[in-house]
Design a protein around this motif. Structure first.
Motif, PDB file in Angstrom:
ATOM      1  N   MET A   1       0.579   9.468 -12.398  1.00 54.72           N
ATOM      2  CA  MET A   1      -0.006   8.608 -13.404  1.00 54.72           C
ATOM      3  C   MET A   1      -1.123   7.739 -12.809  1.00 54.72           C
ATOM      4  N   LEU A   2      -0.857   7.119 -11.665  1.00 49.67           N
ATOM      5  CA  LEU A   2      -1.853   6.244 -11.034  1.00 49.67           C
ATOM      6  C   LEU A   2      -2.414   6.908  -9.785  1.00 49.67           C
ATOM      7  N   ASP A   3      -3.717   6.802  -9.605  1.00 48.40           N
ATOM      8  CA  ASP A   3      -4.284   7.240  -8.336  1.00 48.40           C
ATOM      9  C   ASP A   3      -3.889   6.208  -7.278  1.00 48.40           C
ATOM     10  N   GLU A   4      -4.019   6.572  -6.029  1.00 48.47           N
ATOM     11  CA  GLU A   4      -3.539   5.715  -4.943  1.00 48.47           C
ATOM     12  C   GLU A   4      -4.248   4.362  -4.891  1.00 48.47           C
ATOM     13  N   ALA A   5      -5.547   4.322  -5.143  1.00 47.96           N
ATOM     14  CA  ALA A   5      -6.277   3.050  -5.105  1.00 47.96           C
ATOM     15  C   ALA A   5      -5.789   2.106  -6.205  1.00 47.96           C
ATOM     16  N   THR A   6      -5.541   2.655  -7.394  1.00 46.84           N
ATOM     17  CA  THR A   6      -5.050   1.821  -8.494  1.00 46.84           C
ATOM     18  C   THR A   6      -3.622   1.359  -8.222  1.00 46.84           C
ATOM     19  N   ARG A   7      -2.809   2.222  -7.643  1.00 47.94           N
ATOM     20  CA  ARG A   7      -1.432   1.837  -7.296  1.00 47.94           C
ATOM     21  C   ARG A   7      -1.446   0.696  -6.268  1.00 47.94           C
ATOM     22  N   ARG A   8      -2.308   0.792  -5.270  1.00 48.39           N
ATOM     23  CA  ARG A   8      -2.408  -0.291  -4.279  1.00 48.39           C
ATOM     24  C   ARG A   8      -2.848  -1.596  -4.946  1.00 48.39           C
ATOM     25  N   PHE A   9      -3.828  -1.506  -5.832  1.00 48.43           N
ATOM     26  CA  PHE A   9      -4.288  -2.689  -6.556  1.00 48.43           C
ATOM     27  C   PHE A   9      -3.135  -3.286  -7.362  1.00 48.43           C
ATOM     28  N   LEU A  10      -2.410  -2.441  -8.063  1.00 48.14           N
ATOM     29  CA  LEU A  10      -1.281  -2.894  -8.883  1.00 48.14           C
ATOM     30  C   LEU A  10      -0.246  -3.604  -8.013  1.00 48.14           C
ATOM     31  N   ARG A  11       0.125  -3.001  -6.908  1.00 48.12           N
ATOM     32  CA  ARG A  11       1.131  -3.589  -6.014  1.00 48.12           C
ATOM     33  C   ARG A  11       0.652  -4.915  -5.418  1.00 48.12           C
ATOM     34  N   ARG A  12      -0.620  -5.010  -5.147  1.00 43.26           N
ATOM     35  CA  ARG A  12      -1.177  -6.205  -4.505  1.00 43.26           C
ATOM     36  C   ARG A  12      -1.384  -7.360  -5.480  1.00 43.26           C
ATOM     37  N   HIS A  13      -1.767  -7.061  -6.727  1.00 45.59           N
ATOM     38  CA  HIS A  13      -2.214  -8.135  -7.618  1.00 45.59           C
ATOM     39  C   HIS A  13      -1.415  -8.312  -8.909  1.00 45.59           C
ATOM     40  N   ILE A  14      -0.688  -7.317  -9.343  1.00 46.37           N
ATOM     41  CA  ILE A  14      -0.005  -7.399 -10.634  1.00 46.37           C
ATOM     42  C   ILE A  14       1.497  -7.552 -10.411  1.00 46.37           C
ATOM     43  N   ARG A  15       1.983  -8.767 -10.588  1.00 46.66           N
ATOM     44  CA  ARG A  15       3.395  -9.074 -10.350  1.00 46.66           C
ATOM     45  C   ARG A  15       4.261  -8.950 -11.600  1.00 46.66           C
ATOM     46  N   SER A  16       3.619  -8.946 -12.762  1.00 43.03           N
ATOM     47  CA  SER A  16       4.373  -8.907 -14.019  1.00 43.03           C
ATOM     48  C   SER A  16       3.460  -8.406 -15.136  1.00 43.03           C
ATOM     49  N   GLU A  92      -2.934   3.698 -23.430  1.00 43.04           N
ATOM     50  CA  GLU A  92      -2.435   5.054 -23.691  1.00 43.04           C
ATOM     51  C   GLU A  92      -0.940   5.224 -23.432  1.00 43.04           C
ATOM     52  N   ARG A  93      -0.451   4.605 -22.362  1.00 43.29           N
ATOM     53  CA  ARG A  93       0.939   4.798 -21.941  1.00 43.29           C
ATOM     54  C   ARG A  93       1.547   3.473 -21.487  1.00 43.29           C
ATOM     55  N   PRO A  94       1.673   2.526 -22.400  1.00 40.09           N
ATOM     56  CA  PRO A  94       2.129   1.191 -21.978  1.00 40.09           C
ATOM     57  C   PRO A  94       3.510   1.192 -21.324  1.00 40.09           C
ATOM     58  N   THR A  95       4.436   1.961 -21.858  1.00 43.43           N
ATOM     59  CA  THR A  95       5.788   1.961 -21.305  1.00 43.43           C
ATOM     60  C   THR A  95       5.795   2.475 -19.868  1.00 43.43           C
ATOM     61  N   ALA A  96       5.059   3.527 -19.608  1.00 43.78           N
ATOM     62  CA  ALA A  96       4.995   4.071 -18.246  1.00 43.78           C
ATOM     63  C   ALA A  96       4.380   3.064 -17.280  1.00 43.78           C
ATOM     64  N   LEU A  97       3.353   2.373 -17.714  1.00 44.88           N
ATOM     65  CA  LEU A  97       2.721   1.386 -16.845  1.00 44.88           C
ATOM     66  C   LEU A  97       3.648   0.194 -16.615  1.00 44.88           C
ATOM     67  N   ILE A  98       4.341  -0.234 -17.643  1.00 41.27           N
ATOM     68  CA  ILE A  98       5.298  -1.341 -17.489  1.00 41.27           C
ATOM     69  C   ILE A  98       6.394  -0.946 -16.503  1.00 41.27           C
ATOM     70  N   ARG A  99       6.882   0.280 -16.583  1.00 44.82           N
ATOM     71  CA  ARG A  99       7.883   0.756 -15.623  1.00 44.82           C
ATOM     72  C   ARG A  99       7.332   0.705 -14.196  1.00 44.82           C
ATOM     73  N   GLU A 100       6.083   1.087 -14.045  1.00 44.20           N
ATOM     74  CA  GLU A 100       5.451   1.054 -12.716  1.00 44.20           C
ATOM     75  C   GLU A 100       5.386  -0.378 -12.185  1.00 44.20           C
ATOM     76  N   ILE A 101       5.055  -1.332 -13.044  1.00 47.01           N
ATOM     77  CA  ILE A 101       5.005  -2.740 -12.642  1.00 47.01           C
ATOM     78  C   ILE A 101       6.397  -3.218 -12.247  1.00 47.01           C
ATOM     79  N   MET A 102       7.381  -2.869 -13.055  1.00 45.45           N
ATOM     80  CA  MET A 102       8.752  -3.328 -12.801  1.00 45.45           C
ATOM     81  C   MET A 102       9.341  -2.686 -11.549  1.00 45.45           C
ATOM     82  N   ALA A 103       8.866  -1.518 -11.188  1.00 45.42           N
ATOM     83  CA  ALA A 103       9.385  -0.814 -10.011  1.00 45.42           C
ATOM     84  C   ALA A 103       8.809  -1.363  -8.706  1.00 45.42           C
ATOM     85  N   ALA A 104       7.766  -2.160  -8.808  1.00 45.16           N
ATOM     86  CA  ALA A 104       7.137  -2.706  -7.598  1.00 45.16           C
ATOM     87  C   ALA A 104       8.099  -3.657  -6.907  1.00 45.16           C
TER      88      ALA A 104
END
Length: 121
Positions: A1-16, A92-104
């Motif tokens: 779902m996420l490319d590696e650069a976006t996943r790193r950004f998400l892990r670094r900056h998006i806590r919730s 497009e896929r809010p639930t999948a993205l929310i799961r990704e945030i919660m899994a961090a």
């Protein structure tokens, strides 16, 4: 779902999800300067949380200070691209993205878990 650069950004900056909503609100109206009060009202969130989110965004150089508040202005074009990707996925896929945030992994939770780690002498 996420490319590696976006996943790193998400892990670094998006806590919730609140953090993501705040960032996407700032991006959507990037010409506008937001105060903690106006962003709190827009998000219908708690003021201390919004103040903390804005401070984190300033530290991460995702927003810049203006005379009227904070404005979306990432210092790095790769960060802006990652935010574009997150905005598209959230639409497009809010639930999948929310799961990704919660899994961090949470820094606080990791710190708590590390406190119980056995050390070798």
């Amino acid at each position: 779902m996420l490319d590696e650069a976006t996943r790193r950004f998400l892990r670094r900056h998006i806590r919730s999800v609140w953090t993501l909503d705040a960032l996407l609100t700032l991006k959507r109206d990037s010409a506008r300067s937001w105060t903690a009060e106006t962003l709190t009202a827009e998000l219908r969130a708690a003021r201390p949380m919004v103040t903390e989110i804005l401070a984190a965004f300033r530290t991460a150089r995702l927003v810049e200070e203006t005379s009227d508040g904070s404005r979306y202005a990432p210092a790095d074009s790769a960060d802006d691209k990652a935010v574009d990707t997150l905005a598209r996925l959230y639409a497009e896929r809010p639930t999948a993205l929310i799961r990704e945030i919660m899994a961090a992994p949470s820094d606080r939770l990791q710190g708590f878990a590390d406190a119980f780690r056995l050390k070798k002498d």
